[in-house]
Design an enzyme around this catalytic site. Structure first.
Site, PDB file in Angstrom:
ATOM      1  N   TYR A 111     -33.869  46.377-111.954  1.00 53.69           N
ATOM      2  CA  TYR A 111     -32.550  45.926-111.501  1.00 53.69           C
ATOM      3  C   TYR A 111     -31.871  44.908-112.425  1.00 53.69           C
ATOM      4  CZ  TYR A 111     -35.821  42.583-109.329  1.00 53.69           C
ATOM      5  OH  TYR A 111     -36.831  41.689-109.094  1.00 53.69           O
ATOM      6  N   HIS A 154     -40.292  38.966-108.002  1.00 53.88           N
ATOM      7  CA  HIS A 154     -40.131  38.310-106.704  1.00 53.88           C
ATOM      8  C   HIS A 154     -41.481  37.835-106.178  1.00 53.88           C
ATOM      9  CE1 HIS A 154     -39.436  37.701-102.441  1.00 53.88           C
ATOM     10  NE2 HIS A 154     -40.281  38.668-102.165  1.00 53.88           N
ATOM     11  N   ARG A 188     -35.224  32.862-111.627  1.00 53.89           N
ATOM     12  CA  ARG A 188     -36.552  33.420-111.396  1.00 53.89           C
ATOM     13  C   ARG A 188     -36.889  34.288-112.596  1.00 53.89           C
ATOM     14  NH1 ARG A 188     -36.390  37.832-107.294  1.00 53.89           N
ATOM     15  NH2 ARG A 188     -36.811  39.120-109.124  1.00 53.89           N
TER      16      ARG A 188
END
Lengths: 325, 371
Positions: B284, B274, B270
């Site tokens: 993160y 998100h 990805r």
């Protein structure tokens, strides 16, 4: 006509459904060769074959997810969840999925699923085998929740539930399975899914109940009749939606009402009936609305349950309190 | 004296070797555009190769355009698919019309390739009822509850089998995070128990929002999770569109032939957030961690493969991208001109026969909406 127990009446109703519609399927844990742990599906696999009546792996979310996928491919599933306590494992399938599909597909796809499950206490089972969890499900839009209080209604209502094109949670009372018999007509007949029944007519006080508590309420009505007090007993039959018209008509006549349930008191069915009366019929009342319900605790251990479950004595005491208000 | 125990069963060795069948990821073209399986590569015609590239360019253009729409406030919840073009277009290219699709929310591109319109995809994102109205298509809505689609897909697979359909399967997608759900295992296991024709896709894009794949499980691959339920599976390079297509097609053929379900894990990434709703991957993960995946980009390698054969040019790709984006802009106009559902119409979709309570609500909103 034959005299059948509540459980045999359900088996008879399921037999009618399987016979009438080749798209109906019964499945769940132990429902095949074993005929269900209570024998509700006894003989049906022999009669209709393993393609129509079959055992599944032991997983409740899987069972109800399977039902959704089967409905999506043109089948009419009748899954069984072995005990209502086990529906906790399948809450998403009930509340997050099948009850929402008609909405999601703008009314163009439906989920004609009847989820059968035994509930109610008083039979000294293990924990999680005797709960009244209907309060969890009656607040689920798109899901009908119904429960018959006698063998005649049990057969007629299971047939109506299966014919209905929306998901129906069909609650079967454990204690009633083998404790009641009715004359049951052969073959097909239906009992509507969304109307309450006046189980006994009366003029002095209305007792609203459902499932096993209908019988307890009828006992109270018999006892009061000996003192020339005429109690009307209403059997809700459908917990969602609730047939408020039948309740309001009765309250208009008796001006006094007691609302009874085996489940814990917090929110739920009795609270909704009470609120509906308060909202729409309060001016008909001569006394506060009486409520009889289980304590707001966890369902108790087997040795205590019969002291915990509301019974005829509790209903009688509450009825007298309201009558003497 | 009792003997010391602990040596009868060599768990350490069982643990060390249990992933052995999954050591090799299935691949046809590697990240440097080197053809590592010439035999399989030669099964593709030039037209097919170009078609795969066009689909990936389409998906990337869709990604870029939807991110523009999101910035302009013209879309609702939307899950970016940037980086997953090979995984999604390679797998969906193996579908037949009669196959059922149970997508998750990141699978709008597959839904569209399987018959839904781009406009519908936009309408779903915007929260318009028309978005989920697939008519007779065997499409299901993009699932939000992670994993729920797996048990439903098992049911559809059983339904297909009971219908006696000879050449149809039930396809379902989830991500790496989805494999941690109980419903993931229940779905795979139910389909296995009934030997029903389901193809379980796991798009392992490395991230479940901010939680990396390695925190989901100590299993070396997600593919091997199928083994426990007696289901064959494969891990495939999800940045290799040809490998993803072949793996999915052969999984489909195997399941459709009555051999029971199959699971395919695609290793992908990805690239972006998100969702369009404020996720920031820099919280993160680092750019250094992302870099190898950008280097493995599915479009880069197909550009090179096709370029070497004289089948593709950057100019051609740019033109195509513009054409696609123009069509998406038209679809967005169409979506914006699609009337919203009235509350009255929505209330009517609660039950087939409205309950007395719903009828009262309908009357209330009829009065409100006629004002």
């Amino acid at each position: 006509m034959a005299k059948l127990t509540y459980i045999k009446a359900i088996t008879d109703g399921l037999d009618v459904c399987l016979g009438e519609d080749p798209k109906t399927l019964i499945f769940g844990e132990d429902v095949g060769k074993n005929g269900g742990v209570f024998r509700t599906t006894q003989g049906l696999q022999d009669k209709y074959g393993e393609d129509r009546v079959f055992d599944t792996p032991l997983a409740e979310s899987g069972i109800l997810g399977l039902a959704i996928g089967l409905a999506a491919t043109g089948w009419r599933p009748l899954p069984e969840i072995q005990f209502m306590g086990f529906t906790f494992e399948a809450v998403d399938s009930l509340g997050g999925q099948m009850s929402r599909e008609r909405f999601r597909f703008s009314g163009k796809r439906s989920m004609p699923i009847t989820v059968r499950t035994p509930f109610g206490g008083g039979t000294h089972t293990a924990e999680m085998h005797a709960d009244n969890l209907e309060n969890y499900y009656v607040g689920t839009p798109g899901l009908r929740v119904v429960t018959p209080a006698n063998p005649y209604d049990a057969k007629g209502m299971i047939i109506s539930a299966v014919e209905n094109n929306d998901p129906v949670l069909f609650l079967e009372n454990l204690k009633l399975y083998r404790s009641m018999k009715d004359e049951i007509p052969e073959g097909k007949y239906t009992v509507p899914l969304d109307t309450a029944k006046v189980a006994r007519e009366g003029t002095d006080i209305t007792i609203v109940a459902y499932s096993a508590e209908v019988n307890e309420s009828l006992k109270v009505a018999d006892k009061l009749a000996k003192e020339n007090i005429s109690a009307e007993v209403i059997d809700l039959r459908s917990l969602s939606p609730i047939d408020t018209d039948t309740i309001f008509k009765s309250v208009e006549k008796t001006h006094k009402v007691v609302v009874v349930q085996e489940a814990q008191k917090m929110a739920g069915v009795g609270a909704q009936v009470t609120a509906e009366i308060a909202e729409h019929a309060i001016m008909d009342l001569d006394a506060p609305i009486g409520r009889v319900a289980a304590p707001d605790s966890v369902y108790p251990w087997a040795q205590v349950e019969n002291d915990w479950i509301p019974n005829a004595d509790d209903i009688e005491a509450k009825a007298r309190e309201i009558l003497n208000y | 004296m009792a003997k010391k125990t602990g040596q009868a069963i060599d768990f350490a060795s069982i643990k060390a070797t249990m992933s052995d069948p999954y050591k090799k990821t299935f691949q046809i073209v590697d990240k440097d555009a080197k053809i590592v399986n010439q035999e399989l590569f030669d099964t593709f015609s030039d037209d097919q190769l170009v078609d795969f590239m066009k689909k990936m360019v389409w998906e990337r253009a869709l990604h870029e355009q939807t991110m523009n729409f999101s910035r302009q406030g013209r879309l609702g919840f939307y899950a970016p698919t940037y980086g997953e073009e090979a995984s999604e277009m390679g797998s969906v290219s193996a579908f037949k019309d009669q196959d059922f699709l149970f997508p998750a929310y990141r699978d709008l591109p597959e839904l569209i390739q399987h018959g839904a319109s781009v406009t519908q995809g936009f309408l779903w994102s915007k929260g318009n009822a028309v978005g989920d109205d697939y008519g007779d298509q065997r499409n299901w809505f993009p699932q939000i509850i992670i994993g729920a689609q797996y048990v439903e897909a098992a049911g559809a697979a059983l339904g297909i089998k009971k219908n006696g359909e000879k050449d149809a399967v039930s396809f379902v997608y989830t991500g790496d995070g989805g494999t941690s759900q109980g419903d993931f295992y229940e779905g795979v296991n139910f389909a296995s128990s009934f030997q029903a024709p389901a193809v379980f896709m796991v798009q392992n894009n490395g991230w479940a929002i901010s939680v990396p794949r390695k925190k989901q499980t100590a299993a070396e691959t997600l593919a091997q999770k199928a083994v426990a339920s007696g289901v064959p599976s494969i891990q495939v390079d999800g940045m290799d569109v040809l490998a993803t297509y072949i793996a999915t097609k052969e999984a489909r053929d195997f399941a459709a032939a009555g051999n029971g379900p199959v699971l395919v894990e695609t290793l992908t990434y990805r690239y972006g957030a998100h969702s369009s709703a404020g996720d920031d991957p820099s919280r993160y993960r680092t750019k250094e961690e992302e870099k190898p995946w950008f280097d493995a980009d599915p479009l880069i390698r197909m550009r090179k493969v096709l370029g070497d054969k004289g089948l593709w040019s950057q100019d051609q790709e740019d033109k195509l991208t513009e054409e696609y984006k123009d069509s998406f802009k038209k679809s967005m106009k169409e979506a914006e001109n699609t009337p919203t559902q009235s509350v009255v119409d929505m209330l009517k979709t609660t039950f087939e026969e409205p309950t007395p309570q719903i009828k009262a609500d309908i009357a209330r909103f009829e009065a409100k909406e006629s004002k």
